[in-house]
Design a protein around this motif. Structure first.
Motif, PDB file in Angstrom:
ATOM      1  N   ASP A 213     -18.118  -2.222  -0.751  1.00 20.01           N
ATOM      2  CA  ASP A 213     -18.478  -0.886  -0.263  1.00 20.01           C
ATOM      3  C   ASP A 213     -17.647   0.210  -0.922  1.00 20.01           C
ATOM      4  N   GLY A 214     -16.520  -0.158  -1.602  1.00 21.44           N
ATOM      5  CA  GLY A 214     -15.703   0.810  -2.328  1.00 21.44           C
ATOM      6  C   GLY A 214     -14.728   1.566  -1.463  1.00 21.44           C
ATOM      7  N   LYS A 215     -14.720   1.322  -0.153  1.00 22.05           N
ATOM      8  CA  LYS A 215     -13.835   2.058   0.746  1.00 22.05           C
ATOM      9  C   LYS A 215     -12.706   1.183   1.293  1.00 22.05           C
ATOM     10  N   ARG A 216     -12.999  -0.048   1.515  1.00 20.80           N
ATOM     11  CA  ARG A 216     -12.024  -0.950   2.103  1.00 20.80           C
ATOM     12  C   ARG A 216     -11.358  -1.773   0.984  1.00 20.80           C
ATOM     13  N   ILE A 217     -10.211  -2.315   1.315  1.00 21.14           N
ATOM     14  CA  ILE A 217      -9.427  -3.069   0.335  1.00 21.14           C
ATOM     15  C   ILE A 217      -9.648  -4.561   0.572  1.00 21.14           C
ATOM     16  N   ASP A 218      -9.950  -5.294  -0.509  1.00 20.49           N
ATOM     17  CA  ASP A 218     -10.076  -6.755  -0.443  1.00 20.49           C
ATOM     18  C   ASP A 218      -8.652  -7.319  -0.434  1.00 20.49           C
ATOM     19  N   VAL A 219      -8.216  -7.815   0.731  1.00 18.64           N
ATOM     20  CA  VAL A 219      -6.822  -8.200   0.945  1.00 18.64           C
ATOM     21  C   VAL A 219      -6.421  -9.388   0.068  1.00 18.64           C
ATOM     22  N   VAL A 220      -7.184 -10.451   0.075  1.00 17.94           N
ATOM     23  CA  VAL A 220      -6.824 -11.663  -0.663  1.00 17.94           C
ATOM     24  C   VAL A 220      -6.746 -11.385  -2.162  1.00 17.94           C
ATOM     25  N   ALA A 221      -7.760 -10.716  -2.697  1.00 16.57           N
ATOM     26  CA  ALA A 221      -7.781 -10.428  -4.136  1.00 16.57           C
ATOM     27  C   ALA A 221      -6.686  -9.445  -4.519  1.00 16.57           C
ATOM     28  N   SER A 222      -6.451  -8.443  -3.697  1.00 16.55           N
ATOM     29  CA  SER A 222      -5.408  -7.455  -4.002  1.00 16.55           C
ATOM     30  C   SER A 222      -4.025  -8.077  -3.940  1.00 16.55           C
ATOM     31  N   ASP A 223      -3.788  -8.919  -2.927  1.00 22.40           N
ATOM     32  CA  ASP A 223      -2.490  -9.588  -2.834  1.00 22.40           C
ATOM     33  C   ASP A 223      -2.250 -10.486  -4.048  1.00 22.40           C
ATOM     34  N   ALA A 224      -3.280 -11.197  -4.473  1.00 25.94           N
ATOM     35  CA  ALA A 224      -3.150 -12.069  -5.647  1.00 25.94           C
ATOM     36  C   ALA A 224      -2.862 -11.258  -6.902  1.00 25.94           C
ATOM     37  N   LEU A 225      -3.563 -10.135  -7.069  1.00 25.85           N
ATOM     38  CA  LEU A 225      -3.354  -9.274  -8.233  1.00 25.85           C
ATOM     39  C   LEU A 225      -1.943  -8.702  -8.234  1.00 25.85           C
ATOM     40  N   LEU A 226      -1.475  -8.244  -7.093  1.00 32.54           N
ATOM     41  CA  LEU A 226      -0.127  -7.678  -7.010  1.00 32.54           C
ATOM     42  C   LEU A 226       0.938  -8.751  -7.255  1.00 32.54           C
TER      43      LEU A 226
END
Length: 183
Positions: free
Chosen positions: A31-44
């Motif tokens: 949706d472009g508004k919310r953050i994908d937690v699992v993918a973002s944590d992995a990327l960080l």
């Protein structure tokens, strides 16, 4: 998650999460508004610099039933984190540089060099004293006066002592010691 929820999840401020989002360091949901937690944590986890990371919220570390921090998995002597390893490396380099500077300035010297040079100096003195009899035998045989014989021996001991004193002084001045041939 929303920005505020993700900030709470990561233990950082909302503004920092917004900055990471703007820099493209977070993965957004379709949706472009919310953050994908699992993918973002992995990327960080892959792209974050471990030296600059850490919990800056000031919250105390979680503890187990015995009061020990749960973050410690292995004893400290078995496991060293990156910051501690870098601190130890900097400290070791600083100490090595300090020792090198002291050696270059002449304030410090290597003990094995001093031991070797001292041993060599003592060995040379003992060898010269040992050979003194064969060096003086003809002169002593020609003398009938005991006082003259004593004076010959004392003169030779004084000469050997003076040579050793010069060699010891040269050793402290980092000059090569005189050899038997030069003496």
């Amino acid at each position: 998650m929303t920005t505020a929820e993700y900030a709470q999840h990561r233990g950082c401020s909302d503004s920092y999460v917004r900055r990471m989002r703007r820099d493209g360091r977070l993965i957004l949901a379709p949706d472009g508004k919310r953050i994908d937690v699992v993918a973002s944590d992995a990327l960080l986890a892959e792209t974050s610099d471990p030296v600059r990371g850490g919990d800056r919220t000031g919250k105390p570390a979680p503890v187990d039933a015995q009061g020990a921090p749960t973050a410690i998995v292995a004893p400290l002597h078995d496991r060293v984190d990156l910051r501690e390893a870098m601190r130890r490396e900097r400290l070791a380099k600083a100490r090595a540089a300090e020792l090198s500077l002291g050696e270059q300035s002449g304030a410090l010297t290597r003990t094995h060099d001093v031991r070797r040079d001292t041993f060599t100096l003592a060995r040379q003195a003992m060898e010269r004293l040992r050979r003194m009899g064969s060096k003086l035998r003809l002169k002593l045989a020609a003398e009938s006066d005991p006082h003259a014989c004593e004076q010959l021996i004392n003169d030779e001991v004084a000469r050997i002592s003076e040579e050793m004193q010069k060699a010891a002084h040269a050793l402290t001045q980092k000059r090569p010691m005189p050899t038997e041939d030069a003496a």
